[in-house]
Design a protein around this motif. Structure first.
Motif, short mmCIF file in Angstrom:
data_model
loop_
_atom_site.label_atom_id
_atom_site.label_comp_id
_atom_site.label_asym_id
_atom_site.label_seq_id
_atom_site.Cartn_x
_atom_site.Cartn_y
_atom_site.Cartn_z
N ARG A 183 1.01 -1.40 0.06
CA ARG A 183 -0.08 -0.14 0.10
C ARG A 183 0.80 1.20 -0.11
NH1 ARG A 183 -3.16 -2.70 3.74
NH2 ARG A 183 -2.39 -1.45 5.70
N ALA A 184 1.92 1.08 0.96
CA ALA A 184 2.68 2.41 1.12
C ALA A 184 3.60 2.52 -0.53
CB ALA A 184 3.74 1.99 1.86
N PHE A 185 3.78 1.61 -1.17
CA PHE A 185 4.71 1.65 -2.46
C PHE A 185 3.77 2.36 -3.45
CE2 PHE A 185 5.71 -0.11 -6.76
CZ PHE A 185 7.10 0.24 -6.90
N GLN A 186 2.41 1.72 -3.46
CA GLN A 186 1.35 2.10 -4.60
C GLN A 186 0.91 3.65 -4.13
OE1 GLN A 186 0.36 0.83 -7.04
NE2 GLN A 186 1.59 -1.26 -6.48
N ARG A 187 1.05 4.04 -2.96
CA ARG A 187 0.59 5.44 -2.83
C ARG A 187 1.67 6.52 -3.14
NH1 ARG A 187 -3.74 6.91 0.09
NH2 ARG A 187 -2.55 8.65 0.85
N GLY A 188 3.40 5.76 -3.08
CA GLY A 188 4.14 6.55 -3.47
C GLY A 188 4.09 6.77 -5.01
N LEU A 189 3.91 5.78 -5.74
CA LEU A 189 3.64 5.64 -7.00
C LEU A 189 2.72 6.83 -7.46
CD1 LEU A 189 3.71 2.02 -8.25
CD2 LEU A 189 5.60 3.61 -8.73
N ALA A 190 1.57 6.67 -6.80
CA ALA A 190 0.39 7.76 -7.13
C ALA A 190 1.04 9.15 -6.81
CB ALA A 190 -0.83 7.58 -6.22
N ALA A 191 1.63 9.46 -5.75
CA ALA A 191 2.45 10.68 -5.68
C ALA A 191 3.14 11.06 -6.79
CB ALA A 191 2.93 10.65 -4.31
N ALA A 192 4.08 10.23 -7.05
CA ALA A 192 4.96 10.62 -8.00
C ALA A 192 4.40 10.70 -9.38
CB ALA A 192 5.91 9.26 -8.13
N ARG A 193 3.33 9.98 -9.72
CA ARG A 193 2.69 10.28 -11.11
C ARG A 193 1.95 11.84 -11.03
NH1 ARG A 193 0.24 4.76 -10.18
NH2 ARG A 193 1.39 3.41 -11.40
N ALA A 194 1.57 12.09 -9.72
CA ALA A 194 0.61 13.37 -9.67
C ALA A 194 1.66 14.55 -9.76
CB ALA A 194 0.14 13.55 -8.28
N PHE A 195 3.09 14.30 -9.11
CA PHE A 195 4.09 15.37 -9.27
C PHE A 195 4.41 15.55 -10.79
CE2 PHE A 195 8.23 16.83 -8.91
CZ PHE A 195 8.19 17.98 -8.06
N ARG A 196 4.69 14.57 -11.45
CA ARG A 196 4.98 14.60 -12.75
C ARG A 196 4.31 15.00 -13.57
NH1 ARG A 196 6.78 9.20 -16.27
NH2 ARG A 196 4.57 9.15 -16.40
N HIS A 238 10.21 17.49 0.05
CA HIS A 238 8.70 17.75 -0.32
C HIS A 238 7.74 16.71 -0.23
CE1 HIS A 238 5.76 18.99 -3.34
NE2 HIS A 238 5.55 17.69 -3.65
N ILE A 239 6.44 17.14 0.24
CA ILE A 239 5.33 16.23 0.72
C ILE A 239 4.37 16.52 -0.45
CG2 ILE A 239 3.58 16.11 2.21
CD1 ILE A 239 5.44 16.75 4.45
N GLU A 240 3.54 15.68 -1.28
CA GLU A 240 2.71 15.36 -2.06
C GLU A 240 1.47 15.16 -1.17
OE1 GLU A 240 1.41 16.25 -6.03
OE2 GLU A 240 3.27 16.65 -4.76
N LYS A 241 0.38 15.76 -1.48
CA LYS A 241 -1.07 15.32 -0.90
C LYS A 241 -1.64 14.37 -1.98
CE LYS A 241 -1.83 18.53 2.53
NZ LYS A 241 -2.80 19.59 3.39
N ILE A 242 -2.12 13.14 -1.49
CA ILE A 242 -2.88 12.17 -2.42
C ILE A 242 -4.25 11.96 -1.70
CG2 ILE A 242 -3.11 9.88 -3.23
CD1 ILE A 242 -1.04 11.81 -4.72
N GLU A 243 -5.17 12.60 -2.17
CA GLU A 243 -6.60 12.35 -1.62
C GLU A 243 -6.66 12.98 -0.08
OE1 GLU A 243 -7.83 8.18 -1.84
OE2 GLU A 243 -7.82 8.19 -4.05
N GLY A 244 -5.86 14.19 -0.09
CA GLY A 244 -5.88 14.60 1.19
C GLY A 244 -4.88 14.03 2.17
N ASP A 245 -4.24 13.08 2.01
CA ASP A 245 -3.08 12.30 2.79
C ASP A 245 -1.97 12.71 2.51
OD1 ASP A 245 -5.32 11.31 4.12
OD2 ASP A 245 -5.24 9.20 3.06
N PRO A 246 -1.13 13.38 3.26
CA PRO A 246 0.46 13.63 2.69
C PRO A 246 1.10 12.16 2.67
CG PRO A 246 -0.04 13.66 5.26
CD PRO A 246 -1.17 13.29 4.75
N VAL A 247 2.18 12.47 1.66
CA VAL A 247 3.11 11.56 1.08
C VAL A 247 4.51 12.05 1.20
CG1 VAL A 247 3.71 9.84 -0.55
CG2 VAL A 247 1.16 10.28 0.05
#
Length: 337
Positions: free
Chosen positions: A274-287, A299-308
């Motif tokens: 789950r942590a890996f998939q959330r990291g992927l989602a954050a990386a996709r959003a940033f890119r 840097h902290i990226e928010k995914i669905e309101g949760d910080p990554v």
């Protein structure tokens, strides 16, 4: 009286004196018939090795008696063949006597390829198993390893470090992919016949992950990494290549009505996945937003309101990536990492 040459017809002999009439026969012996054009056809030996040695000697001494340099080359080739049972030598090879056998063989190949090598010399070298086209021979040898691997695994998405019976198959396949556009009309179809997707238009890491998941399902395994990879493909189904979708559908994976990951889906994954998939989602959003992945360390990226903590996640990722499974390697390759 001299012996007549082969093929010379016998003739009456007229003695000049009375004594000579009693001392000599009235007809000279019949000359032996000339041997046929093939210098080996009139020779018979008990052992094959004798025939081979004499045939080579004929080629060396009789058929081309003035070519001392060629005789030296063939002698060196015979000596090497006795020791190694082949003539597959590098062009820079020199034997123990300092003779440049590699260059000599390269020159004989050149003469043969342009059609000016004497047939007797061609035959003498072929008796030693010379390889007239080393590049084609090397490809055929590698293709045989690829065919054996495909027969066992069902694909050619071998890891780069794959060694098959002592042959670096993984490295060779990677090289063929980089040369795919320049391969001959015979070589590319030969690889395609073994695996349609030996050089897919998507990352080869995805192909390896797909085959790992396919194998897991074939043996009724429910490996968490394989299942999580399949779930990730389901989530991003709409962004896949049409042929990738077809491959996944062969595994029974179909597109979800909603392509976003549901809480129920995520809850079935292990905590690390789950942590890996959330990291992927954050990386996709940033890119998608910034156009790159040069993320600051803090840097902290928010995914669905949760910080990554994306910067830290990427930093840890680069240190541990060598030990990742093919599924994770494929996911990272798709990100451009």
């Amino acid at each position: 009286m001299p012996t007549p040459r082969c093929g010379t017809p016998s003739r009456p002999y007229e003695p000049t004196t009375t004594a000579s009439r009693h001392a000599w026969p009235t007809r000279v012996p019949t000359a032996p018939p000339c041997p046929p054009e093939d210098p080996e056809a009139w020779l018979r030996f008990d052992r094959p090795t004798q025939a081979d040695e004499v045939a080579l000697a004929l080629s060396l001494r009789v058929l081309a008696p003035k070519s001392a340099e060629w005789r030296r080359g063939l002698t060196a080739a015979r000596r090497y063949h006795r020791a190694h049972h082949h003539l597959d030598v590098l062009q820079t090879y020199e034997d123990a006597t300092g003779y440049p056998l590699g260059r000599w063989l390269a020159w004989q190949r050149h003469l043969h390829n342009i059609g000016v090598l004497d047939p007797a010399r061609t035959q003498a070298l072929e008796r030693l198993g010379i390889i007239w086209n080393p590049r084609q021979q090397a490809f055929d040898r590698a293709l045989a390893h690829a065919a054996a691997y495909a027969a066992r695994h069902g694909h050619l998405a071998a890891p780069v470090d794959e060694i098959h019976d002592g042959f670096p198959l993984g490295r060779w396949l990677a090289t063929q992919r980089t040369r795919a556009e320049t391969l001959t009309d015979q070589r590319a179809p030969a690889l395609t016949a073994l695996d349609r997707w030996w050089n897919p238009p998507w990352p080869i890491t995805w192909q390896r992950a797909y085959h790992a998941a396919r194998q897991s399902r074939a043996v009724n395994k429910t490996a968490s990494e394989a299942e999580s990879w399949l779930e990730s493909q389901r989530v991003r189904f709409d962004r896949l290549h049409p042929e990738q979708k077809s491959l996944l559908e062969e595994l029974g994976l179909v597109e979800l009505p909603d392509t976003s990951a549901s809480p129920a889906t995520e809850s079935r994954l292990p905590a690390r996945e789950r942590a890996f998939q959330r990291g992927l989602a954050a990386a996709r959003a940033f890119r998608a937003r910034e156009g790159h992945l040069n993320v600051p360390q803090r840097h902290i990226e928010k995914i669905e309101g949760d910080p990554v903590r994306l910067g830290q996640w990427l930093s840890n990722l680069r240190r541990r990536r060598s030990g990742f499974s093919p599924h994770r390697q494929a996911a990272l390759a798709e990100l451009g990492l």
